[in-house]
Design a protein around this motif. Sequence first.
Motif, PDB file in Angstrom:
ATOM      1  N   GLY A 251       4.957   3.232  66.371  1.00 41.19           N
ATOM      2  CA  GLY A 251       4.549   4.272  67.312  1.00 41.19           C
ATOM      3  C   GLY A 251       4.722   3.852  68.753  1.00 41.19           C
ATOM      4  O   GLY A 251       5.759   3.315  69.135  1.00 41.19           O
ATOM      5  N   ASP A 252       3.677   4.047  69.543  1.00 40.98           N
ATOM      6  CA  ASP A 252       3.750   3.800  70.987  1.00 40.98           C
ATOM      7  C   ASP A 252       3.337   2.393  71.400  1.00 40.98           C
ATOM      8  O   ASP A 252       3.143   2.136  72.586  1.00 40.98           O
ATOM      9  N   ASP A 253       3.177   1.480  70.458  1.00 41.47           N
ATOM     10  CA  ASP A 253       2.760   0.111  70.777  1.00 41.47           C
ATOM     11  C   ASP A 253       3.944  -0.667  71.354  1.00 41.47           C
ATOM     12  O   ASP A 253       4.717  -1.303  70.639  1.00 41.47           O
ATOM     13  N   ALA A 254       4.092  -0.596  72.683  1.00 41.61           N
ATOM     14  CA  ALA A 254       5.238  -1.205  73.371  1.00 41.61           C
ATOM     15  C   ALA A 254       5.303  -2.712  73.159  1.00 41.61           C
ATOM     16  O   ALA A 254       6.388  -3.275  72.983  1.00 41.61           O
ATOM     17  N   ALA A 255       4.162  -3.383  73.159  1.00 41.65           N
ATOM     18  CA  ALA A 255       4.155  -4.843  72.983  1.00 41.65           C
ATOM     19  C   ALA A 255       4.657  -5.210  71.587  1.00 41.65           C
ATOM     20  O   ALA A 255       5.445  -6.153  71.431  1.00 41.65           O
ATOM     21  N   ALA A 256       4.228  -4.475  70.591  1.00 47.46           N
ATOM     22  CA  ALA A 256       4.678  -4.750  69.220  1.00 47.46           C
ATOM     23  C   ALA A 256       6.175  -4.479  69.085  1.00 47.46           C
ATOM     24  O   ALA A 256       6.894  -5.234  68.418  1.00 47.46           O
ATOM     25  N   ARG A 257       6.642  -3.426  69.727  1.00 48.38           N
ATOM     26  CA  ARG A 257       8.075  -3.105  69.680  1.00 48.38           C
ATOM     27  C   ARG A 257       8.884  -4.239  70.300  1.00 48.38           C
ATOM     28  O   ARG A 257       9.917  -4.645  69.760  1.00 48.38           O
ATOM     29  N   GLU A 258       8.421  -4.767  71.424  1.00 48.33           N
ATOM     30  CA  GLU A 258       9.130  -5.875  72.080  1.00 48.33           C
ATOM     31  C   GLU A 258       9.134  -7.120  71.203  1.00 48.33           C
ATOM     32  O   GLU A 258      10.125  -7.847  71.155  1.00 48.33           O
ATOM     33  N   ARG A 259       8.032  -7.367  70.498  1.00 44.75           N
ATOM     34  CA  ARG A 259       7.987  -8.527  69.587  1.00 44.75           C
ATOM     35  C   ARG A 259       9.014  -8.364  68.471  1.00 44.75           C
ATOM     36  O   ARG A 259       9.705  -9.321  68.101  1.00 44.75           O
ATOM     37  N   ILE A 260       9.132  -7.149  67.944  1.00 46.41           N
ATOM     38  CA  ILE A 260      10.113  -6.896  66.878  1.00 46.41           C
ATOM     39  C   ILE A 260      11.528  -7.114  67.407  1.00 46.41           C
ATOM     40  O   ILE A 260      12.352  -7.769  66.758  1.00 46.41           O
ATOM     41  N   PHE A 261      11.837  -6.581  68.589  1.00 48.61           N
ATOM     42  CA  PHE A 261      13.162  -6.812  69.171  1.00 48.61           C
ATOM     43  C   PHE A 261      13.411  -8.310  69.369  1.00 48.61           C
ATOM     44  O   PHE A 261      14.498  -8.809  69.080  1.00 48.61           O
ATOM     45  N   ALA A 262      12.408  -9.035  69.852  1.00 43.89           N
ATOM     46  CA  ALA A 262      12.578 -10.471  70.090  1.00 43.89           C
ATOM     47  C   ALA A 262      12.896 -11.206  68.781  1.00 43.89           C
ATOM     48  O   ALA A 262      13.795 -12.058  68.739  1.00 43.89           O
ATOM     49  N   VAL A 263      12.183 -10.869  67.711  1.00 49.89           N
ATOM     50  CA  VAL A 263      12.425 -11.507  66.413  1.00 49.89           C
ATOM     51  C   VAL A 263      13.821 -11.154  65.902  1.00 49.89           C
ATOM     52  O   VAL A 263      14.569 -12.022  65.446  1.00 49.89           O
ATOM     53  N   LEU A 264      14.169  -9.881  65.980  1.00 41.47           N
ATOM     54  CA  LEU A 264      15.505  -9.450  65.535  1.00 41.47           C
ATOM     55  C   LEU A 264      16.607 -10.153  66.315  1.00 41.47           C
ATOM     56  O   LEU A 264      17.555 -10.695  65.720  1.00 41.47           O
ATOM     57  N   PHE A 265      16.509 -10.138  67.620  1.00 38.56           N
ATOM     58  CA  PHE A 265      17.565 -10.717  68.449  1.00 38.56           C
ATOM     59  C   PHE A 265      17.645 -12.222  68.258  1.00 38.56           C
ATOM     60  O   PHE A 265      18.737 -12.782  68.230  1.00 38.56           O
ATOM     61  N   ASP A 266      16.495 -12.861  68.082  1.00 34.44           N
ATOM     62  CA  ASP A 266      16.499 -14.302  67.823  1.00 34.44           C
ATOM     63  C   ASP A 266      17.204 -14.588  66.492  1.00 34.44           C
ATOM     64  O   ASP A 266      17.984 -15.535  66.391  1.00 34.44           O
ATOM     65  N   GLY A 267      16.946 -13.770  65.496  1.00 37.84           N
ATOM     66  CA  GLY A 267      17.577 -13.949  64.190  1.00 37.84           C
ATOM     67  C   GLY A 267      19.074 -13.667  64.188  1.00 37.84           C
ATOM     68  O   GLY A 267      19.790 -14.161  63.316  1.00 37.84           O
ATOM     69  N   LEU A 268      19.544 -12.886  65.130  1.00 38.02           N
ATOM     70  CA  LEU A 268      20.968 -12.577  65.205  1.00 38.02           C
ATOM     71  C   LEU A 268      21.777 -13.650  65.927  1.00 38.02           C
ATOM     72  O   LEU A 268      22.999 -13.705  65.783  1.00 38.02           O
TER      73      LEU A 268
END
Length: 190
Positions: free
Chosen positions: A170-187
């Motif tokens: 949803g609107d949890d911007a901090a959680a969204r940024e954490r997900i992007f960080a994990v994804l990008f780190d894994g890539l």
Amino acid sequence: MSGTQERPLRADAARNRARLLDTATQVFATRGVGVPTEEIARAAGVGVGTLFRHFPTKEALLEAVMVRKLETIATQAAQLPADSAPAEAFFDCFRLVVEQSAGKNEFAQALAAAGVDAHAALRDAGAAIRAQLTELLARAQRAGALRPELGPPELVALLIGATTTMEHLGDDAAARERIFAVLFDGLRPR
């Protein structure tokens, strides 16, 4: 003029169509795809007959909103800075696609329930986005900035998963940024 060519819309008809698409996009995004077409027409300031002249069914309206959304994503992706570092360009495009695809699953499910093949309707716009991402992926891999074993099928799966994940957050911007960080780190390469 052949039967397959469409006449251009009059200026007022084109404005009405654009207003209907703008309104439907906003209403569907905030209230879901279950909103009656009569409410969309009223919110757009046009009669329901005008809505149905442009979009004979609610499914046609949903499809037009989705196509427009994907075309907008494709245009925005193509406008990302060409001089960005390869990894930055890829991650910017990945983020753009995920963030702009919110709600797409609900649209696709509504169309499928009505017997409309959403994948066929979105083929051209989706192909433009996939081509852009595939090009950026290859560029970043050549620069050594992304894992070399990642291919287009995995990329599409990651985009679908990330989009679904972001919808759940949803609107949890901090959680969204954490997900992007994990994804990008894994890539990135190990």
